[in-house]
Design a protein around this motif. Structure first.
Motif, PDB file in Angstrom:
ATOM      1  N   GLY A  17      46.573 -23.716   1.205  1.00 20.23           N
ATOM      2  CA  GLY A  17      47.755 -24.327   0.596  1.00 20.23           C
ATOM      3  C   GLY A  17      47.553 -25.800   0.310  1.00 20.23           C
ATOM      4  O   GLY A  17      46.536 -26.392   0.693  1.00 20.23           O
ATOM      5  N   PRO A  18      48.514 -26.422  -0.331  1.00 17.74           N
ATOM      6  CA  PRO A  18      48.388 -27.853  -0.649  1.00 17.74           C
ATOM      7  C   PRO A  18      48.493 -28.762   0.573  1.00 17.74           C
ATOM      8  O   PRO A  18      48.088 -29.924   0.507  1.00 17.74           O
ATOM      9  CB  PRO A  18      49.551 -28.090  -1.615  1.00 17.74           C
ATOM     10  N   MET A  19      49.025 -28.261   1.673  1.00 14.93           N
ATOM     11  CA  MET A  19      49.180 -29.093   2.869  1.00 14.93           C
ATOM     12  C   MET A  19      47.901 -29.120   3.714  1.00 14.93           C
ATOM     13  O   MET A  19      47.463 -30.184   4.158  1.00 14.93           O
ATOM     14  CB  MET A  19      50.352 -28.588   3.714  1.00 14.93           C
ATOM     15  N   MET A  20      47.299 -27.967   3.932  1.00 15.48           N
ATOM     16  CA  MET A  20      46.133 -27.889   4.809  1.00 15.48           C
ATOM     17  C   MET A  20      44.874 -27.408   4.093  1.00 15.48           C
ATOM     18  O   MET A  20      43.809 -27.306   4.713  1.00 15.48           O
ATOM     19  CB  MET A  20      46.423 -26.953   6.000  1.00 15.48           C
ATOM     20  N   GLY A  21      44.983 -27.098   2.808  1.00 14.88           N
ATOM     21  CA  GLY A  21      43.829 -26.620   2.071  1.00 14.88           C
ATOM     22  C   GLY A  21      42.910 -27.748   1.638  1.00 14.88           C
ATOM     23  O   GLY A  21      43.124 -28.920   1.945  1.00 14.88           O
ATOM     24  N   PHE A  22      41.849 -27.395   0.878  1.00 10.91           N
ATOM     25  CA  PHE A  22      40.881 -28.387   0.412  1.00 10.91           C
ATOM     26  C   PHE A  22      40.298 -27.936  -0.924  1.00 10.91           C
ATOM     27  O   PHE A  22      40.269 -26.741  -1.245  1.00 10.91           O
ATOM     28  CB  PHE A  22      39.750 -28.559   1.442  1.00 10.91           C
ATOM     29  N   LEU A  23      39.870 -28.898  -1.709  1.00 13.06           N
ATOM     30  CA  LEU A  23      39.185 -28.600  -2.963  1.00 13.06           C
ATOM     31  C   LEU A  23      37.801 -28.055  -2.664  1.00 13.06           C
ATOM     32  O   LEU A  23      37.033 -28.668  -1.905  1.00 13.06           O
ATOM     33  CB  LEU A  23      39.080 -29.866  -3.820  1.00 13.06           C
TER      34      LEU A  23
END
Length: 572
Positions: free
Chosen positions: A333-339
């Protein structure tokens, strides 16, 4: 009604979930190749048990679990192993990891699968079955599930929590799983219930998923009295309510300290997708070879797909029809994810969502500003930490102080970064500090290990020297004892011979006296010979006369007369 509790902190970001729940779960097409990483869970790295050129079947084990806290890895489809080596990993570092690359044959031919009556097995056998099936936590932690299925020996199991909260924005794979496969989720939770034997089973789902709540409630009722201790509970929507400790707090009121496990408080938590895969393993003999993945973000068709493990992320994203301005993939997700650094990296068991990134959807953050110590990050932290203090010490590289502020209690949920008015990427600082601390701990352990090896070597060498000296001493003592024995034997023999031929006592005394006199005379002769002049046999008359005069004066001075000895020498 069950009383609900609250956890400290948390935020309410835009959920962005509606986009991907309008269509049912679909099966992703077979990719061109499957790169199956061997290390997909917390614990040891499985050992590859296939080689290049091997033919494999769908569900065949290709990686053997390494240790108890590890899980086996399986072939997602039938085909040929074309590579066993390093492959880009689904990790923010962009590093490579060991993987087995399979070229599908298109037949999708399964291994022989056998359902198992787990109720007839010993609990340890069921845990081993789940380990061999590769069942791990699919909520993100990927901890081997069998390692969580042993209750505390001292604390009775009161509650078992099934986590269906799914609080991270954009992600809806658990929501769709509960809507469409609720019965299998509940039956999988029943497997865990039979092993842990809790008094209650609480299924927590955020209240922004009413369809999932209804489906799970209906499934529990349909399964009857065998699941009477199950209860489906809608919890308030607040990020990160899906965190295990937060959901346990909301449902039971128990706060799990950082130094303890939840089983020490009589509670354990599992993700709904984990329960589903556990049921497939025991009821159908199917190992974990696929998972549900939400493909959303900057795509034409946001949707949830059942995806084979090892599918390249770029191929999966193309199914969702990414828009032209897509410039990256966010895993999670946008909170805990990464590119994802390399978009050819494969889908793994921890991959629950792929978000197509674009500048419009995720605009660049404004420049970081100095911390104003407003305390908003501390108010938002669900673990009641002090992120602003951890930030200052992380930035100053004072890692000892960051540990004093319990930096390892941080779950990196991103709440602090989300509310920071100075737009400081706090989580990035915390990850940096943690990695540095871990690196230093590894260096210290390596140094301690080297020191221990050196000290052990010294002790071993000293012991070897002492052993060698002891052996030499023993050998010398043995040799001396041998010589002493030989000498004693010779002396005994000599004494015996002397006793047989010994003369009478008077004769022996006379013989000793004569031997003493002869020795004295011999010494006198030697002394005279040494004192006489040398080379005086053929002297001229003048020299002989001079010597004679000297002898005469010597005789006169000492009152002695010289007489020639019988052998021609002069004696005085």
């Amino acid at each position: 009604m069950l009383q609900l509790f609250k956890f400290k902190g948390g935020v309410k970001p835009a959920t962005n979930k509606v986009q991907s729940v309008t269509l049912p779960i679909a099966t992703a097409p077979l990719p061109s190749r499957l790169a199956v990483p061997l290390h997909q869970s917390i614990g040891g790295t499985p050992r590859p048990i296939v080689a290049v050129g091997d033919k494999v079947f769908k569900g065949q084990k290709i990686g053997e679990a390494d240790g108890w806290i590890s899980a086996a890895v399986h072939a997602p489809t039938s085909g040929t192993v074309i590579e066993v080596g390093l492959y880009p990993a689904a990790h923010p570092s962009g590093l490579t990891a060991a993987a087995v690359v399979i070229e599908p044959d298109g037949e999708d031919c399964w291994i022989d699968r056998q359902p198992i009556d787990y109720a007839a097995l010993e609990p340890e056998a069921v845990r081993e079955l789940l380990r061999e099936a590769g069942v791990v936590g699919l909520g993100g932690a990927v901890f081997p599930t069998h390692g969580k299925l042993t209750a505390s020996k001292t604390v009775p199991m009161e509650e078992m929590v099934i986590n269906g909260a799914e609080c991270e924005p954009y992600i809806t794979c658990d929501d769709l799983l509960m809507r469409e496969r609720a019965e299998e989720v509940v039956r999988g939770a029943g497997v865990f219930r039979d092993l842990l034997k809790p008094k209650k089973v609480l299924i927590g789902i955020e209240d922004n998923k009413p369809e999932a709540v209804a489906a799970m409630t209906a499934a529990v009722k349909a399964l009857g009295d065998a699941f009477k201790e199950f209860e489906v509970i809608a919890v308030p929507t607040r990020y990160p309510a899906g965190g295990a400790k937060q959901l346990i707090r909301v449902l039971t009121g128990k706060e799990v300290p950082a130094s303890k496990r939840s089983t020490d408080l009589g509670v354990q938590c599992f993700n709904v997708a984990t329960a589903y895969t556990a049921w497939r393993a025991v009821a159908y003999g199917e190992p974990v070879i696929s998972r549900l993945v939400t493909v959303t973000g900057n795509v034409g068709e946001p949707r949830n797909w059942e995806v084979l493990i090892g599918t390249p992320m770029d191929e999966l994203l193309r199914i969702g029809q990414p828009k032209a301005n897509t410039d990256g993939i966010i895993m999670g997700g946008p909170m805990m994810g990464f590119l994802v650094p390399d978009q050819t990296a494969p889908v793994v068991k921890a991959t629950n969502c792929l978000i197509a990134h674009s500048p419009e959807l995720f605009p660049p953050k404004p420049p970081e500003m100095p911390c104003i110590r407003c305390g908003e990050c501390a108010r938002a932290c669900p673990h009641e930490l002090q992120p602003f203090e951890m930030y200052w010490f992380s930035r100053a590289k004072n890692f000892g102080k960051t540990q004093e502020y319990a930096i390892f209690d941080c779950i990196e949920c991103g709440c602090c970064s989300y509310v920071c008015p100075s737009r400081i990427p706090l989580v990035q600082y915390f990850r940096f500090a943690k990695s540095e601390i871990w690196a230093r701990e590894r260096d210290k352990q390596a140094a301690d290990s080297a020191k221990g090896r050196f000290e052990f070597k010294q002790v071993r060498e000293e012991r070897e020297k002492a052993d060698k000296a002891e052996k030499l001493a023993k050998a010398a003592a043995a040799q001396a004892a041998k010589k002493a024995a030989e000498a004693l034997a010779a002396a005994s023999a000599a004494d015996a011979t002397a006793t047989e031929s010994a003369p009478a006592p008077a004769d022996a005394a006379e013989a000793a006296k004569k031997a003493t006199i002869e020795a004295a005379m011999e010494r006198a002769r030697a002394q005279r010979a040494a004192a006489q002049p040398k080379n005086v046999d053929h002297l001229p008359p003048a020299v002989e006369k001079e010597i004679a005069d000297i002898d005469a004066r010597h005789a006169q001075a000492f009152g002695t007369a010289e007489t020639p000895s019988p052998d021609g020498e002069k004696n005085s």
